[in-house]
Design a protein around this motif. Sequence first.
Motif, short mmCIF file in Angstrom:
data_model
loop_
_atom_site.label_atom_id
_atom_site.label_comp_id
_atom_site.label_asym_id
_atom_site.label_seq_id
_atom_site.Cartn_x
_atom_site.Cartn_y
_atom_site.Cartn_z
N GLY A 224 0.84 -1.20 0.00
CA GLY A 224 0.00 0.00 0.00
C GLY A 224 0.87 1.24 0.00
N VAL A 225 0.58 2.19 -0.87
CA VAL A 225 1.29 3.47 -0.90
C VAL A 225 0.29 4.59 -0.71
CG1 VAL A 225 3.18 2.61 -2.31
CG2 VAL A 225 1.21 3.65 -3.43
N GLN A 226 0.67 5.62 0.04
CA GLN A 226 -0.25 6.68 0.40
C GLN A 226 -0.37 7.74 -0.70
OE1 GLN A 226 -2.30 6.90 3.51
NE2 GLN A 226 -3.15 8.03 1.80
N TRP A 227 0.54 7.73 -1.65
CA TRP A 227 0.50 8.71 -2.73
C TRP A 227 -0.18 8.13 -3.97
CZ3 TRP A 227 4.85 6.24 -0.97
CH2 TRP A 227 5.62 5.50 -1.88
N HIS A 228 -0.14 8.86 -5.09
CA HIS A 228 -0.82 8.46 -6.32
C HIS A 228 0.18 8.29 -7.45
CE1 HIS A 228 -5.20 8.69 -5.44
NE2 HIS A 228 -4.81 9.50 -4.48
N PRO A 229 0.88 7.15 -7.50
CA PRO A 229 1.88 6.94 -8.55
C PRO A 229 1.29 6.89 -9.95
CG PRO A 229 1.49 4.91 -7.33
CD PRO A 229 0.80 6.01 -6.58
N GLU A 230 0.01 6.50 -10.04
CA GLU A 230 -0.62 6.41 -11.37
C GLU A 230 -0.68 7.75 -12.08
OE1 GLU A 230 -4.01 7.73 -8.82
OE2 GLU A 230 -2.25 6.45 -8.58
N LEU A 231 -0.68 8.84 -11.30
CA LEU A 231 -0.73 10.18 -11.90
C LEU A 231 0.64 10.66 -12.36
CD1 LEU A 231 -3.13 11.96 -9.36
CD2 LEU A 231 -3.70 11.04 -11.63
N MET A 232 1.69 9.93 -12.00
CA MET A 232 3.05 10.40 -12.24
C MET A 232 3.81 9.60 -13.29
SD MET A 232 4.16 11.07 -8.25
CE MET A 232 5.61 12.03 -8.68
N ILE A 233 3.21 8.58 -13.87
CA ILE A 233 3.98 7.65 -14.70
C ILE A 233 4.52 8.29 -15.98
CG2 ILE A 233 2.78 5.63 -13.79
CD1 ILE A 233 1.20 5.53 -16.43
N TYR A 234 3.92 9.37 -16.45
CA TYR A 234 4.43 9.99 -17.68
C TYR A 234 5.49 11.05 -17.38
CZ TYR A 234 0.42 7.64 -19.72
OH TYR A 234 -0.48 6.68 -20.11
N LYS A 235 5.27 11.82 -16.32
CA LYS A 235 6.24 12.83 -15.94
C LYS A 235 7.44 12.21 -15.24
CE LYS A 235 6.45 17.44 -13.84
NZ LYS A 235 5.65 18.51 -13.19
#
Length: 239
Positions: free
Chosen positions: A210-221
């Motif tokens: 479980g991760v508390q942040w949102h890696p899915e929003l960062m995969i392109y940047k």
Amino acid sequence: MAKPLIGITTSLFLTEGGIMNGTKRQFVSDAYIQAVLCAGGVPVLLPIIAEQAAIVEQIAAVDGLLLSGGGDIQPQIFGEEPMRGLGTVLPERDTHELELVKLALASGKPVLGICRGCQLLNVALGGSIDQHLTEATVQHDQQSPGDYAGHTVILEHDSRLAGIWGDTVMTNSFHHQAIKAVAPGLWITARAKDGVIEAVEHETAPFAVGVQWHPELMIYKNPAMLALFTAFVNTANRK
């Protein structure tokens, strides 16, 4: 070999206005779908349902479970009354996802929890949630764009996450709650610099993170964030 099917949990809302006023609709952010696709999986949405037999079939049909973000978890589930700062809760979603987690772990299927999903994983195994962060000194509910890395997360050196990113990673942050008491079987593998828990991993499961942040929003940047989804999907490979 067929690509693994990754079940993604959904949320729901009531439509307002027009002929569909008051109609329930279920949804999930497209970012989760794209992250699974980019990692080599096939995304499958898991709508919120109540029938136990159907929930069992949902888990049987997929190779991995992705717990998406969303609203707050009912505090009564972890033995507390609602406190000031608690946001919107969705009881039917809580019930559904708690069962999904238990079934997935019992069958050895990988689980990845993101933001609310991280908290849900902890609650499902007997942990609790800080209903509203008041002592945090780091900004955990950033107003910047979703792909912006707002603060540092420090990783445990022998964790799965450290194996992906090293000792630290810069993450985005969109939450006002966090894990409080860690569930039996989980261990803390990341914290923010103010001590807020940022990630947990299961001690014995093949993959339960479980991760508390949102890696899915960062995969392109920040393509390095895709590595988490790749590790998750690879664990879920179909036989």
